[in-house]
Design a protein around this motif. Structure first.
Motif, PDB file in Angstrom:
ATOM      1  N   TRP A  12       4.866  -0.563  12.103  1.00 57.16           N
ATOM      2  CA  TRP A  12       3.022   0.259  12.186  1.00 57.16           C
ATOM      3  C   TRP A  12       1.621  -0.642  11.240  1.00 57.16           C
ATOM      4  CZ3 TRP A  12       1.990   3.033  16.621  1.00 57.16           C
ATOM      5  CH2 TRP A  12       2.929   3.117  17.764  1.00 57.16           C
ATOM      6  N   LEU A  13       1.073  -0.713  12.014  1.00 50.71           N
ATOM      7  CA  LEU A  13      -0.280  -1.719  10.718  1.00 50.71           C
ATOM      8  C   LEU A  13      -1.450  -1.044  11.340  1.00 50.71           C
ATOM      9  CD1 LEU A  13       0.737  -5.661  11.111  1.00 50.71           C
ATOM     10  CD2 LEU A  13       0.895  -4.008   9.559  1.00 50.71           C
ATOM     11  N   LEU A  14      -1.862  -1.074   9.873  1.00 46.52           N
ATOM     12  CA  LEU A  14      -3.493  -0.259  10.330  1.00 46.52           C
ATOM     13  C   LEU A  14      -4.207  -1.585  11.122  1.00 46.52           C
ATOM     14  CD1 LEU A  14      -4.332   0.529   6.836  1.00 46.52           C
ATOM     15  CD2 LEU A  14      -4.581   2.571   8.859  1.00 46.52           C
ATOM     16  N   ILE A  15      -5.320  -1.422  11.228  1.00 43.07           N
ATOM     17  CA  ILE A  15      -6.570  -2.554  12.403  1.00 43.07           C
ATOM     18  C   ILE A  15      -6.952  -3.666  11.676  1.00 43.07           C
ATOM     19  CG2 ILE A  15      -8.633  -2.191  13.968  1.00 43.07           C
ATOM     20  CD1 ILE A  15      -8.139   0.000  15.002  1.00 43.07           C
ATOM     21  N   LEU A  16      -6.941  -3.246  10.337  1.00 42.99           N
ATOM     22  CA  LEU A  16      -7.519  -4.722   9.342  1.00 42.99           C
ATOM     23  C   LEU A  16      -6.443  -5.284   9.087  1.00 42.99           C
ATOM     24  CD1 LEU A  16     -10.368  -5.729   8.218  1.00 42.99           C
ATOM     25  CD2 LEU A  16      -9.469  -4.071   6.205  1.00 42.99           C
ATOM     26  N   LYS A  17      -5.419  -4.724   8.908  1.00 43.03           N
ATOM     27  CA  LYS A  17      -4.183  -6.010   8.874  1.00 43.03           C
ATOM     28  C   LYS A  17      -4.097  -6.712   9.788  1.00 43.03           C
ATOM     29  CE  LYS A  17      -0.467  -7.413   5.892  1.00 43.03           C
ATOM     30  NZ  LYS A  17      -1.153  -8.686   5.135  1.00 43.03           N
ATOM     31  N   PHE A  18      -3.688  -5.784  11.347  1.00 43.75           N
ATOM     32  CA  PHE A  18      -3.512  -6.424  12.370  1.00 43.75           C
ATOM     33  C   PHE A  18      -4.313  -7.344  12.587  1.00 43.75           C
ATOM     34  CE2 PHE A  18      -4.260  -6.457  16.764  1.00 43.75           C
ATOM     35  CZ  PHE A  18      -2.923  -6.962  17.520  1.00 43.75           C
ATOM     36  N   ALA A  19      -5.401  -7.029  12.473  1.00 42.31           N
ATOM     37  CA  ALA A  19      -6.357  -8.230  12.722  1.00 42.31           C
ATOM     38  C   ALA A  19      -6.250  -9.500  12.667  1.00 42.31           C
ATOM     39  CB  ALA A  19      -8.190  -7.702  12.788  1.00 42.31           C
ATOM     40  N   GLN A  20      -5.555  -9.242  11.149  1.00 41.24           N
ATOM     41  CA  GLN A  20      -5.989 -10.593  10.145  1.00 41.24           C
ATOM     42  C   GLN A  20      -4.300 -11.033  10.115  1.00 41.24           C
ATOM     43  OE1 GLN A  20      -5.486  -8.139   6.128  1.00 41.24           O
ATOM     44  NE2 GLN A  20      -7.389  -8.245   5.310  1.00 41.24           N
ATOM     45  N   ARG A  51      -5.814   7.900  10.796  1.00 42.79           N
ATOM     46  CA  ARG A  51      -6.518   6.827  11.044  1.00 42.79           C
ATOM     47  C   ARG A  51      -5.570   6.233  12.301  1.00 42.79           C
ATOM     48  NH1 ARG A  51      -5.718   3.955   5.449  1.00 42.79           N
ATOM     49  NH2 ARG A  51      -6.998   2.250   5.818  1.00 42.79           N
ATOM     50  N   ARG A  52      -5.934   4.762  12.276  1.00 41.29           N
ATOM     51  CA  ARG A  52      -5.736   4.393  13.862  1.00 41.29           C
ATOM     52  C   ARG A  52      -4.802   2.819  13.493  1.00 41.29           C
ATOM     53  NH1 ARG A  52     -10.510   4.012  18.518  1.00 41.29           N
ATOM     54  NH2 ARG A  52      -9.789   5.475  18.710  1.00 41.29           N
ATOM     55  N   GLN A  53      -3.096   3.205  14.042  1.00 38.79           N
ATOM     56  CA  GLN A  53      -2.030   1.894  13.973  1.00 38.79           C
ATOM     57  C   GLN A  53      -1.197   1.301  14.848  1.00 38.79           C
ATOM     58  OE1 GLN A  53      -0.368   1.860  10.451  1.00 38.79           O
ATOM     59  NE2 GLN A  53      -1.913   4.008   9.728  1.00 38.79           N
ATOM     60  N   ILE A  54      -1.816   0.403  14.970  1.00 41.26           N
ATOM     61  CA  ILE A  54      -0.806  -0.811  16.043  1.00 41.26           C
ATOM     62  C   ILE A  54       0.681  -1.450  15.825  1.00 41.26           C
ATOM     63  CG2 ILE A  54      -1.304  -3.244  16.780  1.00 41.26           C
ATOM     64  CD1 ILE A  54      -3.420  -1.332  17.004  1.00 41.26           C
ATOM     65  N   ASN A  55       1.211  -0.416  16.948  1.00 43.82           N
ATOM     66  CA  ASN A  55       2.278  -1.087  16.371  1.00 43.82           C
ATOM     67  C   ASN A  55       3.261  -2.266  17.282  1.00 43.82           C
ATOM     68  OD1 ASN A  55       5.497  -1.073  18.322  1.00 43.82           O
ATOM     69  ND2 ASN A  55       5.629   0.860  18.274  1.00 43.82           N
ATOM     70  N   MET A  56       3.464  -3.189  16.073  1.00 44.02           N
ATOM     71  CA  MET A  56       3.490  -4.833  16.089  1.00 44.02           C
ATOM     72  C   MET A  56       4.173  -5.531  17.342  1.00 44.02           C
ATOM     73  SD  MET A  56       1.661  -6.501  14.572  1.00 44.02           S
ATOM     74  CE  MET A  56       1.675  -7.739  14.541  1.00 44.02           C
ATOM     75  N   VAL A  57       5.858  -4.478  17.512  1.00 51.37           N
ATOM     76  CA  VAL A  57       6.921  -5.099  18.113  1.00 51.37           C
ATOM     77  C   VAL A  57       6.116  -4.260  19.798  1.00 51.37           C
ATOM     78  CG1 VAL A  57       8.904  -4.254  19.362  1.00 51.37           C
ATOM     79  CG2 VAL A  57       8.731  -4.011  17.054  1.00 51.37           C
TER      80      VAL A  57
END
Length: 66
Positions: A12-20, A51-57
């Motif tokens: 799980w990544l925060l949106i900013l890290k996901f964007a990077q 905070r919104r988190q994105i599941n990378m898998v």
């Protein structure tokens, strides 16, 4: 067919890290969430602090879907 993830970092990544990591802008991510293109609980969720988190898998699965 079973999905084999290539992602080796945190699930799980925060949106900013996901964007990077992906090249999506934070605004584009928010639009996918708000429009319903990414289902809650599968590709994204709110962490206990809201905070919104994105599941990378699951994101990888989405990218590879038809």
């Amino acid at each position: 067919m079973t999905h084999q993830t290539t992602w080796k970092g945190a699930k799980w990544l925060l949106i900013l890290k996901f964007a990077q990591e992906t090249g999506y802008t934070p605004k584009a991510v928010e639009q996918k969430i708000n429009s319903g293109k990414w289902p809650y609980g599968k590709i994204w969720r709110n962490s206990p602090d809201g905070r919104r988190q994105i599941n990378m898998v699951e994101y990888e699965k989405w990218v590879e879907s038809d």
